[in-house]
Design a protein around this motif. Structure first.
Motif, mmCIF file in Angstrom:
data_model
loop_
_atom_site.group_PDB
_atom_site.id
_atom_site.type_symbol
_atom_site.label_atom_id
_atom_site.label_comp_id
_atom_site.label_asym_id
_atom_site.label_seq_id
_atom_site.Cartn_x
_atom_site.Cartn_y
_atom_site.Cartn_z
ATOM 1 N N ASP A 397 0.818 -1.204 0.000
ATOM 2 C CA ASP A 397 0.000 0.000 0.000
ATOM 3 C C ASP A 397 0.856 1.260 0.000
ATOM 4 N N GLY A 398 0.421 2.199 -0.816
ATOM 5 C CA GLY A 398 1.080 3.499 -0.821
ATOM 6 C C GLY A 398 2.332 3.568 -1.669
ATOM 7 N N LEU A 399 2.732 2.459 -2.206
ATOM 8 C CA LEU A 399 3.977 2.477 -2.981
ATOM 9 C C LEU A 399 3.718 2.938 -4.412
ATOM 10 N N ARG A 400 4.696 3.666 -4.960
ATOM 11 C CA ARG A 400 4.661 3.980 -6.387
ATOM 12 C C ARG A 400 5.721 3.081 -7.021
ATOM 13 N N ILE A 401 5.241 2.161 -7.840
ATOM 14 C CA ILE A 401 6.123 1.095 -8.329
ATOM 15 C C ILE A 401 6.319 1.204 -9.837
ATOM 16 N N LEU A 402 7.563 1.076 -10.264
ATOM 17 C CA LEU A 402 7.850 0.996 -11.698
ATOM 18 C C LEU A 402 8.175 -0.468 -12.008
ATOM 19 N N VAL A 403 7.391 -1.060 -12.918
ATOM 20 C CA VAL A 403 7.607 -2.463 -13.289
ATOM 21 C C VAL A 403 8.198 -2.502 -14.693
ATOM 22 N N ALA A 404 9.381 -3.093 -14.828
ATOM 23 C CA ALA A 404 10.002 -3.196 -16.152
ATOM 24 C C ALA A 404 10.185 -4.664 -16.504
ATOM 25 N N ASP A 405 9.446 -5.107 -17.497
ATOM 26 C CA ASP A 405 9.564 -6.498 -17.948
ATOM 27 C C ASP A 405 9.061 -6.549 -19.377
ATOM 28 N N ASP A 406 9.794 -7.246 -20.246
ATOM 29 C CA ASP A 406 9.386 -7.273 -21.645
ATOM 30 C C ASP A 406 8.306 -8.323 -21.906
ATOM 31 N N ALA A 407 8.166 -9.295 -20.988
ATOM 32 C CA ALA A 407 7.207 -10.376 -21.232
ATOM 33 C C ALA A 407 5.833 -10.003 -20.668
ATOM 34 N N GLU A 408 4.843 -10.039 -21.542
ATOM 35 C CA GLU A 408 3.501 -9.624 -21.142
ATOM 36 C C GLU A 408 2.961 -10.500 -20.011
ATOM 37 N N ASP A 409 3.209 -11.817 -20.116
ATOM 38 C CA ASP A 409 2.746 -12.750 -19.081
ATOM 39 C C ASP A 409 3.246 -12.338 -17.702
ATOM 40 N N ASN A 410 4.514 -11.989 -17.655
ATOM 41 C CA ASN A 410 5.108 -11.626 -16.371
ATOM 42 C C ASN A 410 4.548 -10.317 -15.838
ATOM 43 N N ARG A 411 4.346 -9.353 -16.754
ATOM 44 C CA ARG A 411 3.779 -8.069 -16.314
ATOM 45 C C ARG A 411 2.380 -8.286 -15.760
ATOM 46 N N PHE A 412 1.600 -9.113 -16.487
ATOM 47 C CA PHE A 412 0.228 -9.386 -16.074
ATOM 48 C C PHE A 412 0.201 -10.048 -14.700
ATOM 49 N N LEU A 413 1.160 -10.964 -14.503
ATOM 50 C CA LEU A 413 1.228 -11.677 -13.229
ATOM 51 C C LEU A 413 1.493 -10.699 -12.087
ATOM 52 N N ILE A 414 2.460 -9.812 -12.298
ATOM 53 C CA ILE A 414 2.803 -8.850 -11.244
ATOM 54 C C ILE A 414 1.616 -7.930 -10.965
ATOM 55 N N LEU A 415 0.955 -7.493 -12.063
ATOM 56 C CA LEU A 415 -0.224 -6.637 -11.882
ATOM 57 C C LEU A 415 -1.318 -7.381 -11.118
ATOM 58 N N SER A 416 -1.476 -8.683 -11.428
ATOM 59 C CA SER A 416 -2.492 -9.467 -10.726
ATOM 60 C C SER A 416 -2.168 -9.574 -9.240
ATOM 61 N N TYR A 417 -0.886 -9.787 -8.945
ATOM 62 C CA TYR A 417 -0.463 -9.883 -7.552
ATOM 63 C C TYR A 417 -0.780 -8.595 -6.794
ATOM 64 N N LEU A 418 -0.663 -7.481 -7.539
ATOM 65 C CA LEU A 418 -0.771 -6.191 -6.863
ATOM 66 C C LEU A 418 -2.179 -5.589 -6.955
ATOM 67 N N ASN A 419 -3.131 -6.312 -7.575
ATOM 68 C CA ASN A 419 -4.407 -5.650 -7.840
ATOM 69 C C ASN A 419 -5.232 -5.384 -6.573
ATOM 70 N N GLN A 420 -4.912 -6.056 -5.479
ATOM 71 C CA GLN A 420 -5.614 -5.776 -4.223
ATOM 72 C C GLN A 420 -4.898 -4.686 -3.410
ATOM 73 N N ALA A 421 -3.681 -4.376 -3.828
ATOM 74 C CA ALA A 421 -2.909 -3.391 -3.062
ATOM 75 C C ALA A 421 -3.256 -1.978 -3.526
#
Lengths: 647, 175
Positions: A397-421
């Motif tokens: 919570d409260g974090l401003r996060i920059l996610v850098a990954d070229d693979a869409e699957d991985n980006r989606f996964l990280i976004l999914s992990y963080l969607n409740q935060a």
């Protein structure tokens, strides 16, 4: 003059040699009797020695030069090999002598023994070289294997990351119990595969000498506790009690490699749980009775399991070996855990062995030579707090996060992990873009894939560090995300400027705990996340902690709405089971049993899994009595079970 | 005309000099290592470019670290085979050193470099770059196997042909 001549004639008989005198024709006339090894067709005839022994041709021309000069009166040839009349190798040497005007040649048979040493010496040297070469070949092969495994693991881990991660995401979305069961199969097998890969990698690292032990201060009881935490779920599912005992006088604050020590304990505990169905497991630590130095400790992990037959005791530490190959089918496991443990213990200057009695249980002992902290009252820093699953989403919570990954699957996964935060997320698809977005400012943490096109993670983090230095702003945490599991990759990331390193596949809990460190919510801020986080099984409701009452079940947060309904359905099933029993409908029994086996544990009711398994197996054997007993147990259980809800 | 030529086998011990001669002369190979004491001389008659040549093969005991091979054997030789064992890098260094000593003490004598034990190529310490570097020096390099006979006869015959060419050239120079 005759006496002089007679003396020379007798000489060959006294020594084992053939003597000749050069005649005016340039040939050689034998003097006296010739030895047995020199056979001449006609001993009276003059012979051309240089033709018979080609080595003498050069020797004679050398002699001529030397004798011309007047000195010395005698010269020896090189030794040469010949075959005697029987075809055996003999060694000969010629001596030329000048007696006044007479030129004499003596050819001497050298004793074979004189050269035995040369054969022995060469044999020895060549054998030694061969041994060194074989060692090198073996080392090269090990290195090649290890490199191959590292590359393979990278290739396997990357897709596995997506599979396990998406299964985690799917598991926390609304699902029917049937779907939930399927997802659990994904999760269980994904984690199993990941553990196998990790074990193989670990073994290859240890075997190729790539593992270097850390030397950091740690708290012994904490290491034991954390090892027990990892296996706690499995122990409780089987109703096993975990105990620990540290003997008085054992120093609590030590120096060594806590992660590796814990790994050995987890391996031994996990192993014991696998082979123990009832009773308890105990970790005991005492001073090593064979080494009085402080810090030389003996650990014992004992169980009340099936035990190991005496003739199999030594084999359990070999790779891919379990006491019985049928063990693998029944209990699972790769058979690598104990091999890795042995290697790690040896790195810690200790040894590992097992004492066991079939039917009573086993105790795995190991010793380790550890350092002792000067101040035994000091508390070591806890490596990151355990966080309950309910609050895990709050860590970012409260974090401003920059996610850098070229693979869409991985980006989606990280976004999914963080969607409740409650955090804000910016995406970059390569290192270049990440570095550019970073300059716009305002990020609390950067999650950066290492391998990206245009500019890779290392390049990007260097760019970021350079920018920060230029602007005089404090370093922002940048976490490397990589599928490379080797510890040297963690070193490489640190050198490049990464703050920490997470190895894919990354579980939701691991990612959020790491982020928690930067939001100041878990107290782990600034600490590097271990290169290989210990995998924990997916969270599942379980029996109430500290209770041995199998009828008291604690319902995990988030499961309150589904567990009572599930239990109610099982109550209703009892009647269906009874009807099927009455009509000997084993197909229905088997199917229902199978379903319950697959779902019980997922709902925090491992007993139902156990009963479902018993019903299924009895139905397969058309064992009416067995099935009836299991159904009776189910009826009793669903009546008595009590659900307890978390506050 | 009867032509007789002397060839010396030179190199570190255990590289296979005796085995190469044995393979060439008798088509025989033994796995058992037999050290050579002093010199062992064999004879073989060959046909090279229509001429019959009697080769006197001087198999000289291998060099050791403290016992350098006696270069004077090459004095009246028409050529020599410099042998190394591809699996042992130090035998390459010994071969280079022997070649240099021959050139200093005797002068330019036709020779071939034989990288022996080609049947165990996978275990070689001597690599392609090493051999390429020797070829760059205009040396004739052959990878042989006394065990399988690979390129053994070719090596002896090639050297013989080189020696004959050298002889013709010497004769021309003498004119």
């Amino acid at each position: 003059m005759t006496t002089d001549r007679e003396g020379l004639e007798n000489l060959p008989a006294l020594l084992d040699l053939a003597a000749f005198e050069k005649t005016s024709s340039g040939l050689f006339r034998p003097l006296g009797a010739l030895p047995g090894w020199l056979k001449l067709d006609d001993p009276a005839q003059e012979i051309d020695l240089a033709d018979r022994y080609p080595l003498l041709e050069l020797f004679f021309s050398e002699c001529a030069e030397v004798f011309e000069a007047g000195t010395p009166p005698r010269m020896d040839s090189d030794v040469w090999e010949e075959k005697d009349a029987n075809g055996s190798t003999i060694y000969l040497q010629a001596s030329a002598m000048k007696l006044g005007r007479r030129s004499l040649i003596a050819i001497e048979l050298l004793p074979r023994e004189r050269y035995t040493y040369q054969q022995l010496y060469h044999d020895f040297q060549l054998a030694e070289e061969e041994a060194a070469r074989l060692k090198l070949v073996a080392e090269r092969a090990t290195r090649a294997k290890s490199d191959f495994l590292a590359n393979m693991s990278h290739e396997i881990r990357t897709p596995l990351n997506s599979i396990i991660g998406m299964a985690d995401v799917l598991s926390s979305s609304p699902l029917t119990p049937e779907q939930q069961k399927y997802v659990e199969v994904f999760q269980r097998n994904g984690v199993g595969l990941l553990n196998l890969i990790n074990d193989i990698l670990d073994l290859s690292k240890v075997e190729s000498g790539k593992v270097e032990l850390e030397s950091t201060p740690f708290d012994l009881s904490e290491v034991i506790l954390r090892a027990q935490e990892v296996v706690d779920g499995r122990a409780r599912a089987k109703g096993l009690e975990l105990r620990q005992h540290i003997a008085p006088g054992v120093p609590m604050y030590l120096i060594g490699d806590p992660n590796r020590l814990r790994q050995v304990m987890i391996n031994l505990l996990g192993n014991s749980i696998k082979f123990t169905d009832k009773g308890h497991l105990e970790v005991r630590v005492v001073q090593d009775p064979e080494d009085e130095r402080p810090g030389s400790l003996r650990f014992g992990v004992s169980d009340t399991g099936i035990g190991i037959p005496e003739d199999k005791l030594a084999a359990v530490f070999e790779s891919f070996t379990q006491a019985d190959s049928s063990t693998t089918r029944k209990y699972g496991g790769t058979g690598l855990g104990l091999t890795i443990s042995r290697q790690l213990v040896e790195l810690m200057g200790g040894r590992i062995w097992v004492e066991s009695e079939v039917g009573k249980g086993s105790t795995f002992f190991f010793t380790a030579k550890l350092g002792v902290q000067a101040d035994q009252s000091a508390r070591t820093i806890r490596e990151g707090a355990q966080v309950s699953t309910g609050s895990i989403d709050r860590l970012a919570d409260g974090l401003r996060i920059l996610v850098a990954d070229d693979a869409e699957d991985n980006r989606f996964l990280i976004l999914s992990y963080l969607n409740q935060a409650k955090c804000s997320i910016e995406i970059a698809v390569n290192g270049q873009e990440a570095a550019e977005k970073f300059r716009t400012g305002g990020f609390d943490v950067v999650l950066m894939d290492v391998e990206m096109p245009v500019l890779d993670g290392y390049g990007a983090v260097r760019e970021i560090r350079r920018y920060e230095k230029e602007k005089g702003i404090p370093a922002t945490p940048v976490v490397a995300l990589t599928a490379h599991a080797f510890a040297d990759m963690a070193d490489k990331s640190r050198e490049a400027g990464f703050t920490a390193h997470l190895t894919k596949p990354i579980r939701k809990a691991t990612l959020l705990q790491a982020l928690g460190g930067y939001s100041g919510k878990s107290g782990a801020a600034g600490e590097a996340v271990p290169a290989r986080p210990v995998e924990t099984p997916p969270p599942a409701p379980s029996q109430a902690q500290g209770s041995t009452d199998e009828f008291l079940v604690r319902v995990e947060q988030g499961m309150e709405d589904v567990v009572p309904g599930y239990l109610e359905k099982r109550r209703k099933d009892v009647e269906t089971y009874r009807q099927a029993l009455g009509s000997s409908d084993f197909d229905t029994l088997r199917m229902l049993g199978h379903k319950m086996k697959g779902t019980g544990t997922g709902y925090g009711l491992p007993v139902l899994t156990e009963i479902g398994d018993a019903i299924e197996r009895a139905a397969l054997k058309k064992d009416t009595a067995g099935a009836t007993a299991a159904v009776d147990r189910l009826a009793g259980y669903v009546e008595k079970v009590k659900l307890q809800y978390a506050q | 005309m009867l032509i007789k030529k002397k060839i010396c086998m030179l190199g570190y011990y255990g590289v296979g000099k005796t085995s190469l001669v044995s393979q060439f002369v008798n088509n025989m190979f033994s796995d058992k290592y037999q050290t050579t004491v002093g010199v062992k001389i064999d004879k073989k008659v060959v046909q090279v470019e229509g001429q019959e040549v009697t080769l006197m093969l001087w198999d000289v005991a291998g060099e050791e670290d403290n016992t350098p091979v006696k270069i004077s054997h090459v004095k009246d030789a028409s050529g020599y085979l410099l042998v190394l064992d591809g699996r042992r890098r130090k035998t390459l260094e010994a071969a280079l050193s022997i070649q240099q000593r021959v050139e200093t003490e005797v002068g330019k004598v036709p020779f071939l470099l034989l990288a022996n034990k080609n049947d165990e190529r996978a275990d070689w310490e001597v690599n392609d770059a090493d051999l390429a570097e020797l070829a760059n020096r205009k040396w004739t390099v052959m990878e042989t196997s006394a065990k399988t006979g690979e390129r053994v006869e070719e090596a002896f015959l090639t050297l013989t042909a080189d020696m004959l060419k050298c002889r013709e050239k010497d004769a021309e120079d003498d004119d």
